[in-house]
Design a protein around this motif. Sequence first.
Motif, PDB file in Angstrom:
ATOM      1  N   ASP A   1      52.410  36.449  20.927  1.00 43.48           N
ATOM      2  CA  ASP A   1      51.163  36.458  21.701  1.00 43.48           C
ATOM      3  C   ASP A   1      51.353  37.237  23.000  1.00 43.48           C
ATOM      4  O   ASP A   1      50.483  38.015  23.410  1.00 43.48           O
ATOM      5  N   ASP A   2      52.504  37.010  23.652  1.00 41.26           N
ATOM      6  CA  ASP A   2      52.782  37.723  24.899  1.00 41.26           C
ATOM      7  C   ASP A   2      52.839  39.225  24.667  1.00 41.26           C
ATOM      8  O   ASP A   2      52.280  40.014  25.441  1.00 41.26           O
TER       9      ASP A   2
ATOM     10  N   ASP B   1      52.340  32.913  31.315  1.00 40.28           N
ATOM     11  CA  ASP B   1      51.608  32.729  30.064  1.00 40.28           C
ATOM     12  C   ASP B   1      52.400  31.886  29.076  1.00 40.28           C
ATOM     13  O   ASP B   1      51.834  31.232  28.205  1.00 40.28           O
ATOM     14  N   ASN B   2      53.723  31.926  29.206  1.00 41.25           N
ATOM     15  CA  ASN B   2      54.592  31.268  28.242  1.00 41.25           C
ATOM     16  C   ASN B   2      55.708  30.546  28.997  1.00 41.25           C
ATOM     17  O   ASN B   2      56.509  31.193  29.672  1.00 41.25           O
ATOM     18  N   ALA B   3      55.749  29.213  28.897  1.00 43.21           N
ATOM     19  CA  ALA B   3      56.734  28.422  29.650  1.00 43.21           C
ATOM     20  C   ALA B   3      58.009  28.156  28.848  1.00 43.21           C
ATOM     21  O   ALA B   3      58.864  27.397  29.291  1.00 43.21           O
ATOM     22  N   ARG B   4      58.123  28.786  27.690  1.00 41.08           N
ATOM     23  CA  ARG B   4      59.263  28.508  26.803  1.00 41.08           C
ATOM     24  C   ARG B   4      60.605  28.726  27.500  1.00 41.08           C
ATOM     25  O   ARG B   4      61.475  27.846  27.469  1.00 41.08           O
ATOM     26  N   TYR B   5      60.773  29.867  28.133  1.00 39.83           N
ATOM     27  CA  TYR B   5      62.063  30.176  28.757  1.00 39.83           C
ATOM     28  C   TYR B   5      62.369  29.182  29.874  1.00 39.83           C
ATOM     29  O   TYR B   5      63.496  28.690  30.004  1.00 39.83           O
ATOM     30  N   VAL B   6      61.360  28.889  30.698  1.00 45.55           N
ATOM     31  CA  VAL B   6      61.551  27.966  31.817  1.00 45.55           C
ATOM     32  C   VAL B   6      61.962  26.588  31.317  1.00 45.55           C
ATOM     33  O   VAL B   6      62.894  25.968  31.843  1.00 45.55           O
ATOM     34  N   LEU B   7      61.282  26.098  30.301  1.00 44.68           N
ATOM     35  CA  LEU B   7      61.581  24.762  29.789  1.00 44.68           C
ATOM     36  C   LEU B   7      62.958  24.705  29.140  1.00 44.68           C
ATOM     37  O   LEU B   7      63.683  23.720  29.307  1.00 44.68           O
TER      38      LEU B   7
END
Length: 279
Positions: A101-102, A234-240
């Motif tokens: 999506d990104d 837009d995408n918190a995947r890396y942060v989490l």
Amino acid sequence: MKTVKEISKITGISIRTLRYYDEIGLLKPARVTEAGYRLYDDQELEKLQEILFYKELEIPLSDIKKIMENPEYDKQKALAVQKSLLERKRNRLNGIIELIDDVMKGVNTMSFGAFTEEDVKKIIDHSLELQSQESLNAIIEQFGSLENYCASMEENLKDESRAAELIKIYGSKDKAVEASLEATGNMDELQQVQYDIDNIYKQFAIAMEKQDADMETECVGKLAESYKKLLRVDNARYVLLKTADDYLGNGVLTEATDKQYGQGVTKYIGEAIKRYYGV
């Protein structure tokens, strides 16, 4: 009793595949008529369903046969394991879909270009604009002067490893700069997000106590949304996932978070995030 043709129609499995399962002893029919027709009852249908679950996990047919023929095979335990593994597979795919999506939005997730002098100046100037006089006084007290503070920020932004971390979070250098310049300094907004995160952590504690997998998944999803608001990503995947690594490897952080939300909560949240993203 149902014939091979009927089973094929119900499950979408080809007649040829069902015959092959019979030949290798993976799924035998309940009985075979004098005319040679294979007939299956509900027990065989249930077994076929289990086989299909294992196939979704890409387990070879020979291994599926060994698993299901094991005298200690427990169907309920096997289903629980299958469910857990399939959820991880689903979550891993969801994470990949988020990245796609990104990319479709034009975010270059593999771009790690350094911040320019102009980028650094824009970020520092905007950061100072957002500070209240009280905050500026605290900065001066800590750094000695605003010039020292700006020099420290510039050094951090020009540090390749720290810049790379920011770019990974935002997907590209341009996105990181854009997010920095979008910051409003609105304390009410910040406090609301912090309040939301606090409530989510309390819900994590309840999910851990109840061993509620659905509640756990919901909590990680809410945490991702909160981080998106907080960091304007837009995408918190890396942060989490980075947070999860910290929670699972930082004794001081674990101790502090557990003290606030309950023993074992920090590790539980870290593992929950990993499960959510199928890592």
